[in-house]
Design a protein around this motif. Sequence first.
Motif, PDB file in Angstrom:
ATOM      1  N   ALA A 265      50.456  54.066  45.534  1.00  0.00           N
ATOM      2  CA  ALA A 265      50.926  52.769  46.021  1.00  0.00           C
ATOM      3  C   ALA A 265      49.836  52.043  46.814  1.00  0.00           C
ATOM      4  CB  ALA A 265      52.170  52.970  46.889  1.00  0.00           C
ATOM      5  N   PHE A 266      49.072  52.756  47.632  1.00  0.00           N
ATOM      6  CA  PHE A 266      47.991  52.131  48.393  1.00  0.00           C
ATOM      7  C   PHE A 266      46.918  51.546  47.477  1.00  0.00           C
ATOM      8  CE2 PHE A 266      49.013  54.944  52.228  1.00  0.00           C
ATOM      9  CZ  PHE A 266      49.703  53.922  52.836  1.00  0.00           C
ATOM     10  N   ASN A 267      46.563  52.262  46.444  1.00  0.00           N
ATOM     11  CA  ASN A 267      45.537  51.753  45.531  1.00  0.00           C
ATOM     12  C   ASN A 267      46.031  50.561  44.729  1.00  0.00           C
ATOM     13  OD1 ASN A 267      42.988  53.651  45.421  1.00  0.00           O
ATOM     14  ND2 ASN A 267      44.747  54.993  45.701  1.00  0.00           N
ATOM     15  N   ALA A 268      47.304  50.579  44.337  1.00  0.00           N
ATOM     16  CA  ALA A 268      47.849  49.421  43.630  1.00  0.00           C
ATOM     17  C   ALA A 268      47.861  48.193  44.531  1.00  0.00           C
ATOM     18  CB  ALA A 268      49.265  49.735  43.133  1.00  0.00           C
ATOM     19  N   LEU A 269      48.204  48.393  45.809  1.00  0.00           N
ATOM     20  CA  LEU A 269      48.196  47.283  46.759  1.00  0.00           C
ATOM     21  C   LEU A 269      46.781  46.757  46.999  1.00  0.00           C
ATOM     22  CD1 LEU A 269      50.059  45.667  48.679  1.00  0.00           C
ATOM     23  CD2 LEU A 269      49.524  47.353  50.441  1.00  0.00           C
ATOM     24  N   LEU A 270      45.787  47.618  46.969  1.00  0.00           N
ATOM     25  CA  LEU A 270      44.398  47.187  47.149  1.00  0.00           C
ATOM     26  C   LEU A 270      43.843  46.512  45.905  1.00  0.00           C
ATOM     27  CD1 LEU A 270      41.794  47.235  48.877  1.00  0.00           C
ATOM     28  CD2 LEU A 270      41.350  49.516  47.969  1.00  0.00           C
ATOM     29  N   LEU A 271      44.279  46.947  44.739  1.00  0.00           N
ATOM     30  CA  LEU A 271      43.709  46.428  43.491  1.00  0.00           C
ATOM     31  C   LEU A 271      44.224  45.036  43.145  1.00  0.00           C
ATOM     32  CD1 LEU A 271      41.988  46.988  40.943  1.00  0.00           C
ATOM     33  CD2 LEU A 271      44.026  48.014  39.925  1.00  0.00           C
ATOM     34  N   LEU A 272      45.467  44.723  43.478  1.00  0.00           N
ATOM     35  CA  LEU A 272      46.066  43.456  43.047  1.00  0.00           C
ATOM     36  C   LEU A 272      45.298  42.229  43.554  1.00  0.00           C
ATOM     37  CD1 LEU A 272      49.895  44.228  43.276  1.00  0.00           C
ATOM     38  CD2 LEU A 272      48.479  43.979  41.230  1.00  0.00           C
ATOM     39  N   PRO A 273      44.994  42.092  44.849  1.00  0.00           N
ATOM     40  CA  PRO A 273      44.219  40.906  45.266  1.00  0.00           C
ATOM     41  C   PRO A 273      42.801  40.889  44.706  1.00  0.00           C
ATOM     42  CG  PRO A 273      44.531  42.407  47.098  1.00  0.00           C
ATOM     43  CD  PRO A 273      45.395  42.915  46.006  1.00  0.00           C
ATOM     44  N   LEU A 274      42.197  42.047  44.518  1.00  0.00           N
ATOM     45  CA  LEU A 274      40.851  42.066  43.936  1.00  0.00           C
ATOM     46  C   LEU A 274      40.864  41.564  42.498  1.00  0.00           C
ATOM     47  CD1 LEU A 274      39.532  45.484  45.304  1.00  0.00           C
ATOM     48  CD2 LEU A 274      39.114  43.190  46.212  1.00  0.00           C
ATOM     49  N   LEU A 616      33.526  47.755  48.142  1.00  0.00           N
ATOM     50  CA  LEU A 616      32.618  46.621  48.331  1.00  0.00           C
ATOM     51  C   LEU A 616      31.585  46.543  47.217  1.00  0.00           C
ATOM     52  CD1 LEU A 616      31.451  44.310  50.103  1.00  0.00           C
ATOM     53  CD2 LEU A 616      30.135  46.071  51.317  1.00  0.00           C
ATOM     54  N   PHE A 617      31.141  47.643  46.695  1.00  0.00           N
ATOM     55  CA  PHE A 617      30.081  47.674  45.700  1.00  0.00           C
ATOM     56  C   PHE A 617      30.614  47.798  44.268  1.00  0.00           C
ATOM     57  CE2 PHE A 617      28.852  49.940  49.595  1.00  0.00           C
ATOM     58  CZ  PHE A 617      27.937  49.029  50.100  1.00  0.00           C
ATOM     59  N   SER A 618      31.881  48.199  44.146  1.00  0.00           N
ATOM     60  CA  SER A 618      32.507  48.301  42.827  1.00  0.00           C
ATOM     61  C   SER A 618      33.984  47.934  42.970  1.00  0.00           C
ATOM     62  CB  SER A 618      32.345  49.717  42.258  1.00  0.00           C
ATOM     63  OG  SER A 618      32.970  49.812  40.998  1.00  0.00           O
ATOM     64  N   PRO A 619      34.346  46.673  42.741  1.00  0.00           N
ATOM     65  CA  PRO A 619      35.737  46.253  42.971  1.00  0.00           C
ATOM     66  C   PRO A 619      36.761  46.936  42.070  1.00  0.00           C
ATOM     67  CG  PRO A 619      34.268  44.347  42.843  1.00  0.00           C
ATOM     68  CD  PRO A 619      33.474  45.531  42.385  1.00  0.00           C
ATOM     69  N   LEU A 620      36.348  47.569  41.015  1.00  0.00           N
ATOM     70  CA  LEU A 620      37.300  48.219  40.112  1.00  0.00           C
ATOM     71  C   LEU A 620      37.467  49.710  40.385  1.00  0.00           C
ATOM     72  CD1 LEU A 620      36.575  46.549  36.641  1.00  0.00           C
ATOM     73  CD2 LEU A 620      38.461  46.128  38.210  1.00  0.00           C
ATOM     74  N   LEU A 621      36.881  50.211  41.472  1.00  0.00           N
ATOM     75  CA  LEU A 621      37.092  51.617  41.807  1.00  0.00           C
ATOM     76  C   LEU A 621      38.564  51.949  42.090  1.00  0.00           C
ATOM     77  CD1 LEU A 621      34.118  52.920  43.989  1.00  0.00           C
ATOM     78  CD2 LEU A 621      34.734  53.517  41.652  1.00  0.00           C
ATOM     79  N   PRO A 622      39.351  51.055  42.713  1.00  0.00           N
ATOM     80  CA  PRO A 622      40.780  51.373  42.859  1.00  0.00           C
ATOM     81  C   PRO A 622      41.498  51.574  41.532  1.00  0.00           C
ATOM     82  CG  PRO A 622      40.180  49.644  44.391  1.00  0.00           C
ATOM     83  CD  PRO A 622      38.998  49.871  43.500  1.00  0.00           C
ATOM     84  N   ALA A 623      41.091  50.827  40.497  1.00  0.00           N
ATOM     85  CA  ALA A 623      41.701  51.045  39.175  1.00  0.00           C
ATOM     86  C   ALA A 623      41.366  52.437  38.642  1.00  0.00           C
ATOM     87  CB  ALA A 623      41.226  49.967  38.204  1.00  0.00           C
TER      88      ALA A 623
END
Length: 830
Positions: A265-274, A616-623
Amino acid sequence: MSQSPAFVLNVLETPEDPEGSQEPSPYDESEVHDSFHQLIQEQSRWVAQEGLELQQRQPETGALGASGSDHENLPGPEGAPVYSMATLRILASMPSRTIGRSRGAIISQYYSRTMKLRRRAGRPQLRDMGRSARPSLRLYDLELDSAVLEEEEKRGLLVKELQGLTAAQRDHMLRGMPLSLAEKRCLREESRPLRGKQRAQRRHGLLSCCDQLRDSCVLASHNLGLALLSGLQALMPWRYALKRIGGRFGSSVLSYFLFLKTLLAFNALLLLPLLAFIVGVQAAFPPAPGGPVPAFTGLELLTGGGHFTHSVMYYGYYSNATLNQPCASPPNGSQCPPEAGSLPYNMPLAYLFTLGAALFITCITLVYSMSRSFGESYRVGSASGVHAITVFCSWDYKVTQRWATRLQHDNIRTQLKELLAEGQLRQRPQSACGRLRRAAVLGIVWLLCLGTTLGCTLAVYTFSERMIESPVSAEREAVLLLLPLVVCLLNLGAPYLFRILATLERHDSPVLEVYVAICRNLILKMVTLGILCYHWLGRRVGTLKDQCWENFVGQELYRLMVMDFIFTLLDTLLGELVWRLFSEKQLKRKGKPEFDIAGNVLELIYGQTLTWLGVLFSPLLPAMQIVKLLLLFYIKKASLMANCQAPRRPWKASHMSTVFVSLLCFPSFLGAAVFLCYAIWQVKPSSICGPFRTLDTMYEAGKVWVRHLEKAGPRVSWLPWVHRYLVEDTFPIYLVSALLLAVIYLNIQVVKGQRKVICLLKEQISNEGEDKIFLINKLQRVYEKKERSRCVGHLGQEENFSLVRKEKRKAGRTEEAVTPPALFTDWDAQ
């Protein structure tokens, strides 16, 4: 104004009633209180008189056996006090022993509630009515046993009160009654007004086509809503799987999978605005390629370089110009400066603010989850009597399917095992020599663990320095996997050494054993990550001046995540599957290995820390982290069901989730936030890539935006003022921090005060229980004294009768009766 219907039951009044007048209205609270108080006193006197007349039977005393008394001692268990029949009758009539005894008590209770509702709804007070229309307070026969009250009378009173309520209040009251559905339907039909009954009868008659169509639509929509609701519950991630794990392996193993679900859930919440404000926008307006894009070879899945470098995967792909119109060709082939042209969508500003907002939302959610978990785990005045609640209140009577019944049965059985094991867990007494020996063993084990951690840290630092001294070309990208390989090998091997050393400690509590293992693994992983952060921002930035060092850091974190996932799979395969097969085939053991909670949880925290460090260096790491967590859940679940067994010493993980979230918040998220803040405020960005290529620091993108706002006009002049005095000035930050600390301190003091009050209340309840026991014993002694006095009186009477007969035989002179002495006269008077 219409008066409510009068209902008066013809109940004979008690003869002790000094007044034969009308009863006061129940809505006159003072009079009602006085009248009820008087009735209770009268009834208590009556019971006391009746109890004092009871006689105790003692089979061994022949005189008492012939007395015919009904005061008899009941046999009781060994060690328990045996009370007389009168005492037991008083005990049985206490309110604490009559609550919930019968359906009549329930109806009487809800009758009182309906009276209060009608009073709130503005029902005309009965003091305005005639005396004959008022309900009598003597309707209630104040017997000490509520079962003596007539259920039909209370039912009639309840129905009349329900008729005076509105439809909504009546339905709400009926739903809350702990009665069967059939009885609720009967009460609803009886309490329905006459017009409603006639309307219902017409409704059950001939219906028009429109009514039938409307009813069909309502029924279909209701069924559709129920189907959608059940579908949404079925779509909850791993709902049945989590129940199965908890029922079979207990709450300790279940806490790992619940923590994995929380990380998802934390990663999904972080990924959506990015995705919405950075990745999606840049993908819609891709920048012009600066050179040939290498073809995809497949090695990029491990190294993260090659084709992935020229995609939205990494920081260097993002532009520093406006994205809704092409940039004019600047001189000398340089990139567009941030001041060039109008910037309706400033990509550097969007990159910085979106990342900051996403991390801030994650921080707020994380703190909220931690506080909520603390509230659930360390609740003030933790509930006692959990065993009884688990035994009598855990079963769900809505379960009908066989597999669900078996699952719930296993779950309750595991909960009882954990509760019993927690209650039986006691520290064994040890002598002074035993305590010294244990302290020495603990000190030696901790020194060995800390030495192992120091050796792993030195190995990582030495190998990273060697990697800096020997640069790797683009054709040899596979060599870059050596540093992640060494780190993952140390992270995999050191916990096994810690586990072997933990066997020497022999902790009495399995919870303490897990916490110690988590602490040791956490120290190892956090120190290793600290060395790597110094390697990236302290050493690599200086050696990669002419290159995009942000892409290199992003690729390093990508490689660490991939290697960590691979080694987790190897650990699951070798540490659980192969070991189970080896122990069953070669060692001829039936037992399976236990699930390593500490090691697996620290792997999750380690992987999440890598995600926060590299966002910061890879915005798709949460995915990537989301995909990794999904695969881990199914792999770990399959391995758990096939290769592991429940803990040999069951224990309740009541605070485990709280500890996991706390570790995720303070060492993990706090360390990642410090790393990112240092990179944004202090480190100079690369001059050839990324949205901040022309700035001295990433934070200057906000200053450039403020300068644009100052030139925009007076309408937005307040924004530069806010930035200058609330963001750049440190005093508001210190003020907010001080207020936050003050609030936390006040909350801690409030919780301490609540705990103290609860302890005092518990002590008061205990004292009141002792007072009741004291009063009951005194009452028992009074009864026994009364019985002894009666026994003495009977014996004295028999002696007097014998003396009289002797005197008659001696006299024999006359046929007249001898006058009995004064003692006899007194006895006859009695």
